[in-house]
Design a protein around this motif. Sequence first.
Motif, PDB file in Angstrom:
ATOM      1  N   GLU A  37      -8.730 -14.019   2.175  1.00  0.00           N
ATOM      2  CA  GLU A  37      -8.067 -15.016   1.340  1.00  0.00           C
ATOM      3  C   GLU A  37      -6.713 -15.432   1.916  1.00  0.00           C
ATOM      4  N   VAL A  38      -6.270 -14.728   2.950  1.00  0.00           N
ATOM      5  CA  VAL A  38      -4.988 -15.011   3.593  1.00  0.00           C
ATOM      6  C   VAL A  38      -5.218 -15.944   4.777  1.00  0.00           C
ATOM      7  N   ALA A  39      -4.361 -16.935   4.931  1.00  0.00           N
ATOM      8  CA  ALA A  39      -4.495 -17.901   6.024  1.00  0.00           C
ATOM      9  C   ALA A  39      -4.557 -17.194   7.375  1.00  0.00           C
ATOM     10  N   GLY A  40      -5.542 -17.576   8.181  1.00  0.00           N
ATOM     11  CA  GLY A  40      -5.699 -17.001   9.510  1.00  0.00           C
ATOM     12  C   GLY A  40      -6.694 -15.864   9.590  1.00  0.00           C
ATOM     13  N   TYR A  41      -7.188 -15.411   8.425  1.00  0.00           N
ATOM     14  CA  TYR A  41      -8.104 -14.268   8.416  1.00  0.00           C
ATOM     15  C   TYR A  41      -9.420 -14.593   7.704  1.00  0.00           C
ATOM     16  N   ALA A  42      -9.833 -15.821   7.739  1.00  0.00           N
ATOM     17  CA  ALA A  42     -11.018 -16.254   7.002  1.00  0.00           C
ATOM     18  C   ALA A  42     -12.288 -15.517   7.409  1.00  0.00           C
ATOM     19  N   ASP A  43     -12.334 -15.036   8.657  1.00  0.00           N
ATOM     20  CA  ASP A  43     -13.547 -14.372   9.140  1.00  0.00           C
ATOM     21  C   ASP A  43     -13.483 -12.847   8.984  1.00  0.00           C
ATOM     22  N   GLN A  44     -12.465 -12.341   8.298  1.00  0.00           N
ATOM     23  CA  GLN A  44     -12.317 -10.897   8.123  1.00  0.00           C
ATOM     24  C   GLN A  44     -12.716 -10.487   6.711  1.00  0.00           C
ATOM     25  N   ASN A  45     -13.455  -9.383   6.622  1.00  0.00           N
ATOM     26  CA  ASN A  45     -13.841  -8.844   5.311  1.00  0.00           C
ATOM     27  C   ASN A  45     -13.184  -7.477   5.142  1.00  0.00           C
ATOM     28  N   VAL A  46     -11.920  -7.506   4.731  1.00  0.00           N
ATOM     29  CA  VAL A  46     -11.127  -6.285   4.578  1.00  0.00           C
ATOM     30  C   VAL A  46     -10.536  -6.278   3.179  1.00  0.00           C
ATOM     31  N   PRO A  47     -10.822  -5.264   2.379  1.00  0.00           N
ATOM     32  CA  PRO A  47     -10.339  -5.267   0.999  1.00  0.00           C
ATOM     33  C   PRO A  47      -8.832  -5.060   0.884  1.00  0.00           C
ATOM     34  N   VAL A  48      -8.233  -5.745  -0.075  1.00  0.00           N
ATOM     35  CA  VAL A  48      -6.855  -5.474  -0.475  1.00  0.00           C
ATOM     36  C   VAL A  48      -6.939  -4.407  -1.557  1.00  0.00           C
ATOM     37  N   LEU A  49      -6.402  -3.236  -1.263  1.00  0.00           N
ATOM     38  CA  LEU A  49      -6.623  -2.068  -2.108  1.00  0.00           C
ATOM     39  C   LEU A  49      -5.466  -1.785  -3.060  1.00  0.00           C
ATOM     40  N   THR A  50      -5.778  -1.136  -4.156  1.00  0.00           N
ATOM     41  CA  THR A  50      -4.767  -0.483  -4.986  1.00  0.00           C
ATOM     42  C   THR A  50      -4.660   0.954  -4.488  1.00  0.00           C
ATOM     43  N   LEU A  51      -3.611   1.657  -4.890  1.00  0.00           N
ATOM     44  CA  LEU A  51      -3.469   3.049  -4.457  1.00  0.00           C
ATOM     45  C   LEU A  51      -4.665   3.891  -4.917  1.00  0.00           C
ATOM     46  N   GLU A  52      -5.163   3.604  -6.098  1.00  0.00           N
ATOM     47  CA  GLU A  52      -6.294   4.365  -6.635  1.00  0.00           C
ATOM     48  C   GLU A  52      -7.551   4.182  -5.794  1.00  0.00           C
ATOM     49  N   GLN A  53      -7.660   3.035  -5.128  1.00  0.00           N
ATOM     50  CA  GLN A  53      -8.855   2.746  -4.329  1.00  0.00           C
ATOM     51  C   GLN A  53      -8.775   3.284  -2.907  1.00  0.00           C
ATOM     52  N   VAL A  54      -7.580   3.641  -2.459  1.00  0.00           N
ATOM     53  CA  VAL A  54      -7.399   4.059  -1.070  1.00  0.00           C
ATOM     54  C   VAL A  54      -8.309   5.229  -0.669  1.00  0.00           C
ATOM     55  N   PRO A  55      -8.404   6.304  -1.451  1.00  0.00           N
ATOM     56  CA  PRO A  55      -9.255   7.429  -1.028  1.00  0.00           C
ATOM     57  C   PRO A  55     -10.717   7.046  -0.844  1.00  0.00           C
ATOM     58  N   ASP A  56     -11.162   5.976  -1.499  1.00  0.00           N
ATOM     59  CA  ASP A  56     -12.568   5.582  -1.417  1.00  0.00           C
ATOM     60  C   ASP A  56     -12.976   5.116  -0.020  1.00  0.00           C
ATOM     61  N   VAL A  57     -12.014   4.616   0.769  1.00  0.00           N
ATOM     62  CA  VAL A  57     -12.342   4.120   2.113  1.00  0.00           C
ATOM     63  C   VAL A  57     -12.054   5.162   3.196  1.00  0.00           C
ATOM     64  N   THR A  58     -11.680   6.366   2.783  1.00  0.00           N
ATOM     65  CA  THR A  58     -11.444   7.533   3.660  1.00  0.00           C
ATOM     66  C   THR A  58     -10.705   7.182   4.954  1.00  0.00           C
ATOM     67  N   PRO A  59      -9.477   6.671   4.842  1.00  0.00           N
ATOM     68  CA  PRO A  59      -8.723   6.319   6.051  1.00  0.00           C
ATOM     69  C   PRO A  59      -8.209   7.549   6.793  1.00  0.00           C
ATOM     70  N   ASP A  60      -8.024   7.388   8.083  1.00  0.00           N
ATOM     71  CA  ASP A  60      -7.422   8.440   8.906  1.00  0.00           C
ATOM     72  C   ASP A  60      -5.913   8.258   9.014  1.00  0.00           C
ATOM     73  N   VAL A  61      -5.472   6.997   9.061  1.00  0.00           N
ATOM     74  CA  VAL A  61      -4.065   6.678   9.329  1.00  0.00           C
ATOM     75  C   VAL A  61      -3.565   5.634   8.344  1.00  0.00           C
ATOM     76  N   TRP A  62      -2.317   5.817   7.909  1.00  0.00           N
ATOM     77  CA  TRP A  62      -1.636   4.868   7.030  1.00  0.00           C
ATOM     78  C   TRP A  62      -0.454   4.285   7.807  1.00  0.00           C
ATOM     79  N   ILE A  63      -0.520   3.023   8.182  1.00  0.00           N
ATOM     80  CA  ILE A  63       0.610   2.339   8.827  1.00  0.00           C
ATOM     81  C   ILE A  63       1.462   1.718   7.734  1.00  0.00           C
ATOM     82  N   ASP A  64       2.786   1.939   7.807  1.00  0.00           N
ATOM     83  CA  ASP A  64       3.661   1.457   6.738  1.00  0.00           C
ATOM     84  C   ASP A  64       4.833   0.653   7.288  1.00  0.00           C
TER      85      ASP A  64
END
Length: 264
Positions: free
Chosen positions: A47-74
């Motif tokens: 939904e962000v300009a320039g990323y129309a071909d990307q399917n990446v969810p915008v997460l809430t903190l509660e949803q973060v564990p569901d995608v089992t990330p290895d690294v958090w860039i901040d």
Amino acid sequence: MIGLTKIIVAGFKGRMGATAVDMVLNHDGFELVGVYDPVATEKNLNEVAGYADQNVPVLTLEQVPDVTPDVWIDFTIPKAAVANTKFALEHHISPVIGTTGFKAEEVAALKQLSKEQGVGGLIAPNFGLTAVLMMQFAKQAAKYFPDVEIIEMHHDNKLDAPSGTAIKTAEMMAEVRAQKEQGNPNEKETLKGARGANYDGMHIHSVRLPGLIAHQQVQFGGVGEGLTIRQDTYDRVSFMTGVALACEKVTAAHELFEGLENFL
């Protein structure tokens, strides 16, 4: 996508966060499994300009564990980044933090938490390799030239002053520098603040102007000679080499480090 490092980028709406998103998307060894920003109204990156071909969810903190990330860039703001780092460590996600402005006691508490959790992480005031080298060179020079001042220059939207890089440089020099109060003991400021901030006897001057990105000059003075060590960042993409390096190595660590030099 077995074998890829799964990454979340926090602060993706900001300039550094957006640059980090691009880096992750274009890195063969990484998978962007989500982005996070508490002010985001989008549900997906496409939904962000320039990323129309990307399917990446915008997460809430509660949803973060569901995608089992290895690294958090901040790349957020100090208050948020402290809480985000704590959240990542508690959920066994390795934080790679480019946000500056952490207090010493906050870093100490996060380091203790990382050891308790056995999770590696990195807080770096600067991910530019030239900036890391500048700090290392300044530390070496401080052994021989205790008379030194730091001038750091950044864009006018930067929130903290002095910069995290300037403070880290001063900390590193203080480890080896002979104790000395820089300047004439009889000098008087005719305009308050003219001599800048004082860190262990060294003066730090902060410049904030539009058109700048990130620049720092460490200026040494000696009898009949001087030495200037300067680093310039002309494009935020320069930071991404260091961010990528940290993401590749941080999951193998078991504690929280300060400074990219720990992974070089």
